[in-house]
Write a protein that holds these residues in place. Structure first.
Motif, PDB file in Angstrom:
ATOM      1  N   SER A  27      -3.842   4.792  -2.432  1.00 53.81           N
ATOM      2  CA  SER A  27      -3.097   4.169  -1.753  1.00 53.81           C
ATOM      3  C   SER A  27      -1.722   4.207  -2.212  1.00 53.81           C
ATOM      4  CB  SER A  27      -3.802   2.890  -2.993  1.00 53.81           C
ATOM      5  OG  SER A  27      -5.263   2.103  -2.742  1.00 53.81           O
ATOM      6  N   LEU A  28      -1.400   5.068  -3.396  1.00 51.68           N
ATOM      7  CA  LEU A  28      -0.215   5.534  -3.941  1.00 51.68           C
ATOM      8  C   LEU A  28       0.751   6.067  -3.840  1.00 51.68           C
ATOM      9  CD1 LEU A  28      -0.028   4.445  -8.102  1.00 51.68           C
ATOM     10  CD2 LEU A  28       0.960   3.118  -6.319  1.00 51.68           C
ATOM     11  N   ALA A  29      -0.479   7.293  -2.818  1.00 55.08           N
ATOM     12  CA  ALA A  29       0.252   8.126  -2.803  1.00 55.08           C
ATOM     13  C   ALA A  29       0.893   7.692  -0.439  1.00 55.08           C
ATOM     14  CB  ALA A  29      -0.972   8.932  -1.582  1.00 55.08           C
ATOM     15  N   THR A  30       0.644   6.713  -0.318  1.00 55.00           N
ATOM     16  CA  THR A  30       1.095   6.103   0.777  1.00 55.00           C
ATOM     17  C   THR A  30       2.784   5.038   0.803  1.00 55.00           C
ATOM     18  OG1 THR A  30       0.649   3.859   0.556  1.00 55.00           O
ATOM     19  CG2 THR A  30      -0.734   4.822   1.934  1.00 55.00           C
ATOM     20  N   ALA A  31       2.716   5.481  -0.899  1.00 54.09           N
ATOM     21  CA  ALA A  31       4.751   5.681  -1.111  1.00 54.09           C
ATOM     22  C   ALA A  31       5.133   6.250  -1.439  1.00 54.09           C
ATOM     23  CB  ALA A  31       4.225   3.729  -2.749  1.00 54.09           C
ATOM     24  N   GLY A  32       4.571   7.192  -1.489  1.00 54.52           N
ATOM     25  CA  GLY A  32       4.627   8.417  -2.174  1.00 54.52           C
ATOM     26  C   GLY A  32       4.867   8.888  -3.486  1.00 54.52           C
ATOM     27  N   VAL A  33       3.843   8.747  -4.038  1.00 54.64           N
ATOM     28  CA  VAL A  33       3.764   8.180  -5.597  1.00 54.64           C
ATOM     29  C   VAL A  33       2.402   9.197  -5.454  1.00 54.64           C
ATOM     30  CG1 VAL A  33       3.101   7.931  -7.554  1.00 54.64           C
ATOM     31  CG2 VAL A  33       4.465   6.198  -6.150  1.00 54.64           C
ATOM     32  N   SER A  34       2.102  10.796  -5.973  1.00 54.83           N
ATOM     33  CA  SER A  34       1.431  11.072  -6.010  1.00 54.83           C
ATOM     34  C   SER A  34       0.781  11.731  -7.184  1.00 54.83           C
ATOM     35  CB  SER A  34       1.802  12.974  -5.657  1.00 54.83           C
ATOM     36  OG  SER A  34       2.789  13.223  -7.039  1.00 54.83           O
ATOM     37  N   ARG A  35       0.687  10.933  -7.954  1.00 54.26           N
ATOM     38  CA  ARG A  35      -0.050  11.122  -9.134  1.00 54.26           C
ATOM     39  C   ARG A  35      -0.166   9.491  -9.952  1.00 54.26           C
ATOM     40  NH1 ARG A  35       1.358  15.294 -13.210  1.00 54.26           N
ATOM     41  NH2 ARG A  35      -1.187  14.340 -14.285  1.00 54.26           N
ATOM     42  N   ALA A  36      -0.963   9.084 -10.925  1.00 54.23           N
ATOM     43  CA  ALA A  36      -1.237   7.989 -10.934  1.00 54.23           C
ATOM     44  C   ALA A  36      -2.544   8.096 -12.464  1.00 54.23           C
ATOM     45  CB  ALA A  36      -2.132   6.931 -10.728  1.00 54.23           C
ATOM     46  N   ASN A  66       2.490  11.012   3.396  1.00 56.52           N
ATOM     47  CA  ASN A  66       3.305  11.686   3.105  1.00 56.52           C
ATOM     48  C   ASN A  66       3.117  12.552   1.579  1.00 56.52           C
ATOM     49  OD1 ASN A  66       5.381  11.223   5.732  1.00 56.52           O
ATOM     50  ND2 ASN A  66       5.959   9.468   4.139  1.00 56.52           N
ATOM     51  N   PRO A  67       3.933  13.857   1.513  1.00 60.66           N
ATOM     52  CA  PRO A  67       3.815  14.823   0.152  1.00 60.66           C
ATOM     53  C   PRO A  67       5.140  13.528  -1.088  1.00 60.66           C
ATOM     54  CG  PRO A  67       5.451  15.635   1.351  1.00 60.66           C
ATOM     55  CD  PRO A  67       4.360  14.711   2.731  1.00 60.66           C
ATOM     56  N   HIS A  96       8.067  -2.589   3.851  1.00 60.54           N
ATOM     57  CA  HIS A  96       7.272  -1.269   4.479  1.00 60.54           C
ATOM     58  C   HIS A  96       5.602  -1.253   4.055  1.00 60.54           C
ATOM     59  CE1 HIS A  96       6.659   3.051   4.897  1.00 60.54           C
ATOM     60  NE2 HIS A  96       8.129   3.439   5.119  1.00 60.54           N
ATOM     61  N   ARG A  97       5.528  -0.269   5.147  1.00 65.22           N
ATOM     62  CA  ARG A  97       4.336  -0.739   5.509  1.00 65.22           C
ATOM     63  C   ARG A  97       3.184   0.585   4.297  1.00 65.22           C
ATOM     64  NH1 ARG A  97       0.389   3.101   8.064  1.00 65.22           N
ATOM     65  NH2 ARG A  97       2.310   4.289   9.572  1.00 65.22           N
ATOM     66  N   TYR A  98       2.801  -0.085   4.130  1.00 61.36           N
ATOM     67  CA  TYR A  98       1.619   0.326   3.255  1.00 61.36           C
ATOM     68  C   TYR A  98       0.079   0.404   2.888  1.00 61.36           C
ATOM     69  CZ  TYR A  98       6.190   0.123   0.470  1.00 61.36           C
ATOM     70  OH  TYR A  98       7.620   0.568   0.076  1.00 61.36           O
ATOM     71  N   SER A  99      -0.586   0.840   2.564  1.00 63.69           N
ATOM     72  CA  SER A  99      -2.109   0.961   2.552  1.00 63.69           C
ATOM     73  C   SER A  99      -2.944   0.769   1.810  1.00 63.69           C
ATOM     74  CB  SER A  99      -2.919   1.997   3.604  1.00 63.69           C
ATOM     75  OG  SER A  99      -2.499   2.668   4.903  1.00 63.69           O
ATOM     76  N   LEU A 100      -4.049   0.079   1.510  1.00 62.72           N
ATOM     77  CA  LEU A 100      -5.006  -0.080   0.201  1.00 62.72           C
ATOM     78  C   LEU A 100      -5.900   0.546   0.888  1.00 62.72           C
ATOM     79  CD1 LEU A 100      -3.941  -3.892  -0.533  1.00 62.72           C
ATOM     80  CD2 LEU A 100      -3.173  -1.754  -1.654  1.00 62.72           C
ATOM     81  N   MET A 101      -6.306   1.524  -0.281  1.00 63.20           N
ATOM     82  CA  MET A 101      -7.102   2.174  -0.549  1.00 63.20           C
ATOM     83  C   MET A 101      -8.603   1.977  -0.456  1.00 63.20           C
ATOM     84  SD  MET A 101      -6.258   4.149   2.556  1.00 63.20           S
ATOM     85  CE  MET A 101      -5.634   5.506   3.073  1.00 63.20           C
ATOM     86  N   TYR A 102      -9.584   1.266   0.024  1.00 68.79           N
ATOM     87  CA  TYR A 102     -11.045   0.823  -0.033  1.00 68.79           C
ATOM     88  C   TYR A 102     -12.518   1.477  -0.420  1.00 68.79           C
ATOM     89  CZ  TYR A 102      -8.421  -3.568  -1.466  1.00 68.79           C
ATOM     90  OH  TYR A 102      -7.969  -4.278  -2.129  1.00 68.79           O
TER      91      TYR A 102
END
Length: 561
Positions: free
Chosen positions: A272-281, A32-33, A177-183
């Motif tokens: 990883s944060l993009a899966t929660a709708g957060v576009s920047r970190a 999601n954006p 909710h489902r989220y993905s940790l990216m490795y």
């Protein structure tokens, strides 16, 4: 009290309608954006407040109310209503985040064998552990034990309770909710998702904490890399969003990290944060920003028309037009395929021929039969040029074949299985899934791939069961990075199951005669070929016939960069 219960019932009914309209939990789709500044990512649209303890409630009613209160308002208020059912002695030590038991609605019963003791019986369908990992539960009833005592005011309160919460399956998606940790994969080329389930509140904090302070799931541990060094941790207990940017404060050890590693850390965190709708970190140490940029990674997307073999040849079918793959389509004319999987760069294909053998078909000259064992299942090609092959009746006899023709056994693969129906390597090359028969069960399992020099597969990790299937298995394919498509056969007709790797599944009827399956990261994410040569694509909850005369529906391991 009746009015309040009526309002709760109305909200629960609305939740059931929303969930039924969704036809299960989401298991695929694009990222999601990002949200607009100030929006709370994936905030629940509503929260219901369960009943508080009622005067004169019996021990059974107290336990029943406590369990119901575990569903909400939950982490948003530290499960404050649930804690009202507890005696002061355990009110602060009870840990609701230790685990989640997901159970069937309307299947809970309570009994009080002795005064002050209550046993709760429920039918669990899955559990989520403290790290957010989802695991399907074995069929059958589960029993939880509670102790209660009357307080000074004469009211019963719980003095002993298991940690964790019990959540109704139909309410689970509103609270978690489902989220993905990216490795990274071991070559630092691909991002590999590790699916976790967290409460919908403070998602950025939970994801960042799991990624920075935690570790990959045990089954993936030897198959992926985490750019965050062990000595680096979150410097603050929360990750706030400021103008839509996640503020990730790290410990001072991050100042010693080289730029290349910082960039990889930024890549994992952003994805990883993009899966929660957060576009920047923004990573920082003591309020000073760390200079880092996401690195480029290899895509695992499969886009475009289906890849098929027809009487006219091998290529991408759009309408009535067949577009050939340079070199590979011509090479395919020299063999008689029964199954085809095309490698990421389309420079070769792993092919099961009609005589049952497995061959490497390159886009240039040099077709080679690599496996002549009897009863082979469809082969799979990984991103590093290896072909995976295994006989149906010997699940542990998995063998990989290199580009130069060498063969290497994968020791002790798929323990406990008596038959393997299908096997598929993920497009990132870090995981392998199998459709297996174990005893009287047909089930899907997934395992991490452990590689050595030259990215050669050495072994697979301990397989994780994803769930039993309602019928005899007939086909398996990766739909995207986190979900598998499975075909099963029944006398009354075939079924299609979308199985999330690390989550629940959803099953619908498949077209009659459905015999093979391929996935794509597009609107029509599932493609099926029927025994009569018909091609079907999944559009929403429906199947649409788009072509006929399909001899083989090929699967793809990605698209060229």
């Amino acid at each position: 009290m009746k009015a309040r219960r009526g309002m709760v019932a109305a909200v629960l009914a609305a939740a059931a309608l929303v969930l039924s309209a969704c036809a299960g939990l989401p298991a695929s789709g694009p990222v999601n954006p990002g949200l607009a500044a100030g929006d709370d990512a994936f905030s629940p649209e509503f929260l219901f407040r369960p009943d508080e303890p009622q005067p004169g409630a019996t021990p059974e009613q107290i336990v029943d109310g406590f369990v119901r209160a575990g569903s909400g308002p939950g982490p948003a208020a530290n499960w404050d209503v649930a804690r009202m059912f507890l005696a002061p002695s355990i009110r602060e030590t009870w840990n609701p985040e230790a685990s989640v038991t997901i159970d069937l609605p309307d299947a809970r019963t309570t009994v009080s064998p002795t005064e002050g003791a209550v046993a709760l019986s429920l039918v669990a369908v899955a559990t989520v552990d403290q790290a957010g990992a989802y695991q399907p539960a074995e069929a059958g009833a589960t029993q939880l034990s509670f102790r209660l005592a009357q307080q000074d005011n004469g009211e019963w309160r719980i003095t002993e309770a298991p940690d964790g919460v019990v959540v109704d399956r139909d309410v689970f998606a509103n609270v978690f909710h489902r989220y993905s940790l990216m490795y990274f994969d071991p070559t630092w080329q691909f991002l590999v998702p590790d699916v976790r389930w967290f409460p919908t509140t403070n998602a950025a904090t939970r994801i960042s904490k799991a990624l920075v302070n935690g570790a990959p799931s045990p089954w993936l541990l030897d198959s992926v890399r985490n750019a965050f060094p062990e000595g680096v941790s979150l410097a603050r207990p929360s990750v706030p969003l400021e103008s839509g940017v996640a503020q990730v404060a790290l410990s001072a050890d991050a100042l010693l990290i080289e730029p290349a590693t910082l960039d990889r850390m930024q890549t994992q965190l952003t994805a990883s944060l993009a899966t929660a709708g957060v576009s920047r970190a923004l990573m920082s140490v003591a309020s000073a920003p760390l200079e880092a940029e996401p690195v480029s990674t290899r895509s695992t997307r499969v886009t475009g028309p289906p890849l098929v073999l027809t009487d006219e040849g091998f290529g991408f079918l759009a309408g009535d037009e067949l577009t050939q793959i340079p070199g590979l389509s011509a090479a395919m004319a020299n063999v008689t395929p029964a199954a085809i999987q095309v490698a990421t760069d389309r420079d070769f294909a792993a092919v099961r021929l009609t005589d049952g053998t497995v061959a490497r078909v390159p886009a240039t000259n040099g077709i080679a039969v690599v496996d002549v064992r009897a009863g082979l299942v469809n082969p799979s090609a990984d991103p590093f040029g290896y072909i995976w092959s295994v006989p149906r009746d010997q699940p542990s006899a998995v063998t990989v074949f290199s580009v130069d023709g060498q063969q290497f056994p994968i020791a002790d693969a798929w323990p406990g299985a008596t038959q393997i129906v299908a096997m598929a390597v993920s497009r990132d090359g870090a995981r392998v899934a199998a459709l297996l028969v174990a005893g009287d069960r047909t089930e899907v399992r997934v395992a991490g791939i452990v590689r050595g020099d030259d990215n050669r597969p050495l072994r697979i990790g301990d397989p994780v069961p994803l769930g039993a299937l309602p019928g005899a298995g007939s086909g398996l394919a990766w739909l995207d990075d986190v979900s598998l498509g499975v075909l099963t056969a029944r006398p009354e007709g075939p079924l299609f199951t979308e199985q999330l790797v690390g989550g629940p599944s959803a099953t619908i009827e498949a077209p009659l005669g459905a015999a093979s399956i391929a996935g794509a990261t597009s609107i029509s994410s599932v493609r099926l070929r029927a025994e009569d040569g018909s091609l079907y694509v999944k559009r929403g909850a429906n199947w649409q016939r788009t072509a006929g005369g399909i001899l083989v529906l090929a699967t793809q391991q990605g698209s060229p960069q």
